[in-house]
Enzyme design. Structure first.
Site, PDB file in Angstrom:
ATOM      1  CB  ALA A  34      11.850  -9.934  13.255  1.00 52.07           C
ATOM      2  NE  ARG A  35       9.054 -10.522   7.074  1.00 57.28           N
ATOM      3  CZ  ARG A  35       8.848  -9.210   7.193  1.00 57.28           C
ATOM      4  NH1 ARG A  35       8.399  -8.702   8.335  1.00 57.28           N
ATOM      5  NH2 ARG A  35       9.056  -8.402   6.169  1.00 57.28           N
ATOM      6  CG  ASP A  62       3.454  -6.846  14.874  1.00 56.81           C
ATOM      7  OD1 ASP A  62       2.243  -6.578  14.963  1.00 56.81           O
ATOM      8  OD2 ASP A  62       4.203  -6.354  14.005  1.00 56.81           O
ATOM      9  CD  GLU A  92       2.255 -12.052   9.303  1.00 55.17           C
ATOM     10  OE1 GLU A  92       2.111 -11.138   8.468  1.00 55.17           O
ATOM     11  OE2 GLU A  92       3.107 -12.024  10.198  1.00 55.17           O
ATOM     12  CG  HIS A  94       2.858  -7.982   9.969  1.00 57.40           C
ATOM     13  ND1 HIS A  94       3.524  -8.943   9.262  1.00 57.40           N
ATOM     14  CD2 HIS A  94       3.666  -6.878   9.929  1.00 57.40           C
ATOM     15  CE1 HIS A  94       4.662  -8.448   8.793  1.00 57.40           C
ATOM     16  NE2 HIS A  94       4.779  -7.183   9.195  1.00 57.40           N
ATOM     17  CB  SER A 131       4.677  -3.519  15.484  1.00 61.61           C
ATOM     18  OG  SER A 131       5.451  -4.100  14.459  1.00 61.61           O
TER      19      SER A 131
END
Ligand SMILES: NC(=O)C1=CN([C@@H]2O[C@H](COP(=O)(O)OP(=O)(O)OC[C@H]3O[C@@H](n4cnc5c(N)ncnc54)[C@H](O)[C@@H]3O)[C@@H](O)[C@H]2O)C=CC1
Ligand SMILES: O=C(O)C(=O)CO
Length: 320
Positions: free
Chosen positions: A231-232, A256, A261, A280, A282
């Site tokens: 998600a985050r 992920d 980031e 990141h 997925s």
């Protein structure tokens, strides 16, 4: 003529912007760059197809585009759009709802299977030419807890049920839903953490969910459980996860998404053997952007005919 601003990730792909132009010949689609200066057309633009702009760039763009009265985001998450200009002008935001469900749910199944079937150990043994058969676990009969039983969560639930897993979920308006054995309100998080062998975070980042997973929550999880966050990053207190993994409070995790980031090269997260890091990605598959263009097109048709656009956020200030 209606002017629609198109973010670079869509504008730079001739087939995507070409699709929009052929579907809506009466609309002027103007591609914008990754940062200022923006083309003069932004001054009369009414619509923005958002994707991949940073918050400062989005703010700068909106300041030069006073007529924008609708933003559609090609992302499922909306936290990246929470800039003061959107709130102050109450610009309606609609988002992409289903484009990424399939790749993300497949990714979650892949990481669960990789964990229970010891794929990392097998690869390591192969590289050493070592014949070391591990004892695999089974997904069958395990309990999966999905925090955020929304569009992505529902797709994960369906796949997990096909593997014989018991699936629990939490969401803001809990009601029975296909794929889930039980759905609860967000307050049931401690119960879900205690009951689950695998926990997947699939809820939006909001003021309520920021740092929802800290050391106390990792203590509530089963000792041999596995955590997956697609998600985050800011849902998790990363320092607490590092501690929990190092102390063996949980068996492992797959991240992920990260609070910062790209994940900095000196982050201690890179060093944890029981942590699987994915940059990141997925959601990535060749089909996703075309699906975003389809969802946007459907909404643009509604906008042009004066109908309310679909999948709008209800509470911009709260971020959902
Ligand atoms: N890793 C990636 O590449 C991607 C990540 N995402 C993230 O996944 C999130 C979910 O996406 P969708 O499933 O499309 O959204 P969705 O809106 O369909 O589902 C989110 C669900 O979370 C629930 N929720 C909200 N607050 C909650 C709380 N405090 N506790 C438990 N549940 C809560 C909502 O009720 C809703 O059912 C996005 O907001 C985004 O941040 C989305 C797409 C790609
Ligand atoms: O859609 C989202 O929210 C993502 O994180 C990927 O673009």
């Amino acid at each position: 003529m209606l002017t629609v601003l198109v973010s670079p990730i869509y504008a730079e792909d001739p087939s995507l912007i070409g699709t929009l132009r052929s579907r809506f010949p009466e609309v002027d689609f103007v591609g914008i760059g990754r940062e200022a200066p923006f083309p003069p057309a932004v001054h009369q633009a009414q619509v923005l197809l958002y994707g991949g702009l940073t918050k400062p760039v989005l703010s700068a763009l909106l300041n030069q585009a006073p007529k924008i009265d609708w933003i559609h985001t090609g992302t499922a998450g909306f936290d990246w759009l929470m800039v003061p200009e959107v709130e102050a002008r109450s610009i309606p935001i609609s988002r992409t709802l289903h484009a990424m469900d399939t790749p993300i749910a497949e990714f979650v199944m892949a990481t669960m299977l990789a964990h229970f079937k010891n794929l990392a150990r097998l690869l390591d043994a192969q590289q050493r030419r070592a014949w070391e058969p591990p004892m695999h676990g089974e997904l069958f009969g395990k309990t999966l807890g999905i925090v955020g039983a929304g569009s992505i969560g529902a797709r994960i639930a369906g796949y997990a049920q096909a593997f014989g897993m018991r699936v629990l979920g939490t969401k803001r308006s809990p009601e029975p839903q296909p794929g889930f054995d039980a759905i609860h309100s967000p307050g049931a998080l401690p119960m879900l953490l205690e009951a689950s062998d695998v926990v997947v975070l699939a809820c939006p980042l909001t003021p309520e969910t920021r740092h929802m997973m800290g050391y106390a929550e990792f203590q509530q999880m089963k000792r041999n459980s596995y955590l997956i966050n697609i998600a985050r990053g800011a849902l998790i207190v990363e320092a607490d996860l590092i501690r929990a993994l190092n102390e063996g409070l949980i068996a492992g995790a797959c991240l992920d998404v990260f609070e910062l980031e790209p994940l900095p090269a000196d982050s201690p997260l890179w060093n944890i053997p029981s942590l699987f890091i994915s940059p990141h990605c997925s959601y990535r598959s060749p089909q996703v952007r075309a699906r975003v263009i389809d969802e946007f097109s459907e909404n643009l048709k509604r906008y042009l005919s004066g109908k309310p656009v679909k999948n709008t956020m209800r509470h911009v200030a709260l971020g959902y």
